[in-house]
Design a protein around this motif. Sequence first.
Motif, mmCIF file in Angstrom:
data_model
loop_
_atom_site.group_PDB
_atom_site.id
_atom_site.type_symbol
_atom_site.label_atom_id
_atom_site.label_comp_id
_atom_site.label_asym_id
_atom_site.label_seq_id
_atom_site.Cartn_x
_atom_site.Cartn_y
_atom_site.Cartn_z
ATOM 1 N N MET A 95 33.595 38.368 33.968
ATOM 2 C CA MET A 95 34.246 38.882 35.175
ATOM 3 C C MET A 95 35.130 40.091 34.877
ATOM 4 O O MET A 95 35.269 40.980 35.715
ATOM 5 C CB MET A 95 35.100 37.786 35.818
ATOM 6 N N ARG A 96 35.720 40.121 33.670
ATOM 7 C CA ARG A 96 36.770 41.111 33.411
ATOM 8 C C ARG A 96 36.356 42.204 32.432
ATOM 9 O O ARG A 96 37.161 43.066 32.081
ATOM 10 C CB ARG A 96 38.021 40.400 32.892
ATOM 11 N N VAL A 97 35.116 42.205 31.971
ATOM 12 C CA VAL A 97 34.681 43.236 31.021
ATOM 13 C C VAL A 97 34.532 44.571 31.749
ATOM 14 O O VAL A 97 33.803 44.662 32.742
ATOM 15 C CB VAL A 97 33.346 42.850 30.356
ATOM 16 N N PRO A 98 35.202 45.622 31.281
ATOM 17 C CA PRO A 98 35.103 46.919 31.956
ATOM 18 C C PRO A 98 33.698 47.509 31.844
ATOM 19 O O PRO A 98 33.070 47.461 30.786
ATOM 20 C CB PRO A 98 36.120 47.793 31.205
ATOM 21 N N ALA A 99 33.220 48.065 32.940
ATOM 22 C CA ALA A 99 31.944 48.781 32.947
ATOM 23 C C ALA A 99 32.240 50.264 33.155
ATOM 24 O O ALA A 99 33.311 50.742 32.778
ATOM 25 C CB ALA A 99 31.042 48.207 34.032
ATOM 26 N N SER A 100 31.324 50.984 33.771
ATOM 27 C CA SER A 100 31.553 52.414 33.999
ATOM 28 C C SER A 100 32.767 52.627 34.899
ATOM 29 O O SER A 100 33.007 51.845 35.843
ATOM 30 C CB SER A 100 30.312 53.032 34.666
ATOM 31 N N LYS A 101 33.511 53.676 34.589
ATOM 32 C CA LYS A 101 34.717 54.042 35.349
ATOM 33 C C LYS A 101 35.717 52.889 35.401
ATOM 34 O O LYS A 101 36.466 52.731 36.365
ATOM 35 C CB LYS A 101 34.335 54.492 36.755
ATOM 36 N N LYS A 103 35.396 49.934 35.975
ATOM 37 C CA LYS A 103 35.168 48.914 36.991
ATOM 38 C C LYS A 103 34.647 47.649 36.332
ATOM 39 O O LYS A 103 33.993 47.693 35.298
ATOM 40 C CB LYS A 103 34.165 49.415 38.032
ATOM 41 N N SER A 104 34.939 46.505 36.921
ATOM 42 C CA SER A 104 34.487 45.223 36.403
ATOM 43 C C SER A 104 34.004 44.373 37.564
ATOM 44 O O SER A 104 34.193 44.713 38.743
ATOM 45 C CB SER A 104 35.628 44.511 35.671
ATOM 46 N N LEU A 105 33.405 43.240 37.244
ATOM 47 C CA LEU A 105 32.942 42.344 38.302
ATOM 48 C C LEU A 105 34.101 41.799 39.131
ATOM 49 O O LEU A 105 33.976 41.604 40.344
ATOM 50 C CB LEU A 105 32.128 41.200 37.694
ATOM 51 N N ILE A 106 35.242 41.562 38.481
ATOM 52 C CA ILE A 106 36.381 41.033 39.235
ATOM 53 C C ILE A 106 36.944 42.094 40.191
ATOM 54 O O ILE A 106 37.415 41.766 41.289
ATOM 55 C CB ILE A 106 37.469 40.487 38.281
ATOM 56 N N GLY A 112 35.167 43.184 47.831
ATOM 57 C CA GLY A 112 34.317 42.538 48.826
ATOM 58 C C GLY A 112 32.993 42.003 48.339
ATOM 59 O O GLY A 112 32.290 41.316 49.093
ATOM 60 N N ALA A 113 32.607 42.296 47.092
ATOM 61 C CA ALA A 113 31.344 41.776 46.572
ATOM 62 C C ALA A 113 31.440 40.263 46.377
ATOM 63 O O ALA A 113 32.515 39.724 46.081
ATOM 64 C CB ALA A 113 30.997 42.458 45.253
ATOM 65 N N ASP A 114 30.323 39.579 46.528
ATOM 66 C CA ASP A 114 30.304 38.117 46.413
ATOM 67 C C ASP A 114 29.979 37.732 44.970
ATOM 68 O O ASP A 114 28.821 37.489 44.608
ATOM 69 C CB ASP A 114 29.274 37.526 47.379
ATOM 70 N N VAL A 115 30.999 37.702 44.154
ATOM 71 C CA VAL A 115 30.863 37.336 42.740
ATOM 72 C C VAL A 115 31.536 35.982 42.546
ATOM 73 O O VAL A 115 32.696 35.801 42.933
ATOM 74 C CB VAL A 115 31.520 38.383 41.816
ATOM 75 N N ARG A 116 30.820 35.045 41.955
ATOM 76 C CA ARG A 116 31.357 33.699 41.796
ATOM 77 C C ARG A 116 31.280 33.253 40.334
ATOM 78 O O ARG A 116 30.237 33.395 39.694
ATOM 79 C CB ARG A 116 30.592 32.714 42.684
ATOM 80 N N MET A 117 32.387 32.739 39.846
ATOM 81 C CA MET A 117 32.424 32.213 38.483
ATOM 82 C C MET A 117 31.841 30.805 38.477
ATOM 83 O O MET A 117 32.182 29.976 39.322
ATOM 84 C CB MET A 117 33.858 32.182 37.955
ATOM 85 N N VAL A 118 30.944 30.556 37.524
ATOM 86 C CA VAL A 118 30.339 29.235 37.393
ATOM 87 C C VAL A 118 30.535 28.733 35.971
ATOM 88 O O VAL A 118 30.803 29.506 35.052
ATOM 89 C CB VAL A 118 28.835 29.261 37.746
ATOM 90 N N TYR A 119 30.396 27.439 35.812
ATOM 91 C CA TYR A 119 30.538 26.826 34.498
ATOM 92 C C TYR A 119 29.193 26.500 33.862
ATOM 93 O O TYR A 119 29.123 26.206 32.665
ATOM 94 C CB TYR A 119 31.377 25.550 34.599
ATOM 95 N N SER A 120 28.129 26.542 34.674
ATOM 96 C CA SER A 120 26.810 26.219 34.144
ATOM 97 C C SER A 120 25.740 26.792 35.052
ATOM 98 O O SER A 120 26.005 27.185 36.202
ATOM 99 C CB SER A 120 26.629 24.699 34.031
ATOM 100 N N THR A 121 24.515 26.804 34.554
ATOM 101 C CA THR A 121 23.386 27.242 35.379
ATOM 102 C C THR A 121 23.186 26.305 36.564
ATOM 103 O O THR A 121 22.720 26.729 37.621
ATOM 104 C CB THR A 121 22.102 27.283 34.547
ATOM 105 N N GLN A 122 23.554 25.045 36.387
ATOM 106 C CA GLN A 122 23.396 24.080 37.480
ATOM 107 C C GLN A 122 24.288 24.438 38.667
ATOM 108 O O GLN A 122 23.919 24.214 39.822
ATOM 109 C CB GLN A 122 23.711 22.672 36.973
ATOM 110 N N ASP A 123 25.470 24.978 38.387
ATOM 111 C CA ASP A 123 26.338 25.450 39.468
ATOM 112 C C ASP A 123 25.646 26.547 40.272
ATOM 113 O O ASP A 123 25.709 26.575 41.507
ATOM 114 C CB ASP A 123 27.650 25.997 38.901
ATOM 115 N N ALA A 124 24.984 27.472 39.561
ATOM 116 C CA ALA A 124 24.307 28.580 40.236
ATOM 117 C C ALA A 124 23.147 28.067 41.086
ATOM 118 O O ALA A 124 22.930 28.536 42.213
ATOM 119 C CB ALA A 124 23.804 29.590 39.207
ATOM 120 N N LEU A 125 22.401 27.111 40.570
ATOM 121 C CA LEU A 125 21.309 26.530 41.341
ATOM 122 C C LEU A 125 21.830 25.865 42.620
ATOM 123 O O LEU A 125 21.234 25.994 43.696
ATOM 124 C CB LEU A 125 20.555 25.504 40.494
ATOM 125 N N GLU A 126 22.942 25.165 42.503
ATOM 126 C CA GLU A 126 23.508 24.480 43.656
ATOM 127 C C GLU A 126 23.968 25.477 44.720
ATOM 128 O O GLU A 126 23.809 25.245 45.928
ATOM 129 C CB GLU A 126 24.670 23.592 43.224
#
Length: 382
Positions: A95-101, A103-106, A112-126
């Motif tokens: 979430m916090r790794v800087p990208a270009s300029k 910017k980061s996911l956080i 306004g982007a829909d970014v969600r932290m998950v603990y496992s792939t099962q969370d993403a599937l749900e």
Amino acid sequence: MKYVNEFRQKDLARTIAQNIAAEVRPGRDYHIMEFCGGHTHAIFRYGVQDLMPDNVHFVHGPGCPVCVLPIPRIDNAIELCEKHNVILCTYGDMMRVPASKKKSLIKAKAEGADVRMVYSTQDALEIARKNPDREVVFFAIGFETTTPPTALALRQAKKEGLMNFSVFCNHVLTPSAIGHILDSEDAVADPAVKLDGFLGPSHVSSVIGSQPYEAAVAKYKKPVVIAGFEPLDVMQASLMLIRQINDGRCEVENEYNRVVTREGNLKAQKLVAETFELRDGFEWRGLGWMEKSALKIKPAFADWDAERRFELSESKGKDVKGCACPEILRGLKKPLDCKLFGTICTPENPQGSCMVSSEGSCAAYWSYGRFRGGDEGKETAA
């Protein structure tokens, strides 16, 4: 030994330290690269370096998949949630790794982007199951340790016909990186990164086993000892490496035999082989483009491959000017050599991935050795 405290006993640590002191030879230096950031944190947290003779040097390596993921791939993840309006699911460190300029996911989430932290792939599937009208993408990163859960998620999505779920695959392979480090011109030309041996990753090796390192050891004549993450593990593995170096031996040895076998986890390997195949090449932060060093999703699972489903731009993002993460990941520099460390680069305001990741070298120096100095990392007066 059954309990974690037994791997932190002071008396045993002193005994191993005495054995190391008796084994090292005066007049020569020993440069040991710990590939995994978990080892780096153990070294600093428990003061392992302070128990070593002055001529035993730990060289910090790639650390973790968060550290080595290049900026263009993070730019693509941001693009997925901003341009394609997906729900992007990711592990917390990313979430916090800087990208270009910078910017980061956080930051994208804050805008306004829909970014969600998950603990496992099962969370993403749900999340995909609960949002059938939205595209859900799992931002998959990791060495071989986290690849089987991603493979399982792909298999589950295919079985369920979960067509609004896909994976943005960024799984990379450790044996390739070890070979690349030894092949690099820096490692040959710069005496500061002369490497005598490696502490092999532990959790990775629990999946792939010790066998995959044998080819690199035979080719480059550098020993590898797979080590657990506890302080006594690191010390005993270092002793085993020093003995190999003194004897002129180059072998793969396994200190972490309570978890790792030569064959590894065959069931997990089979699952990965069913869903993934080798990429021709992949860029690693700091190490550059490496052939056969990463995985991609097989055509049989193409409907759940985000890179096939979405048109992604070709980013040319670069690290923040002055950030030494690329050199730190190759063992060319240590965090204290970076002019940004502890000034504008802190855990609250990271400029590079090494300060963000819970296994990053800069995070280790900040957490356990902010006031350490010198090549040996000994305590200095603050």
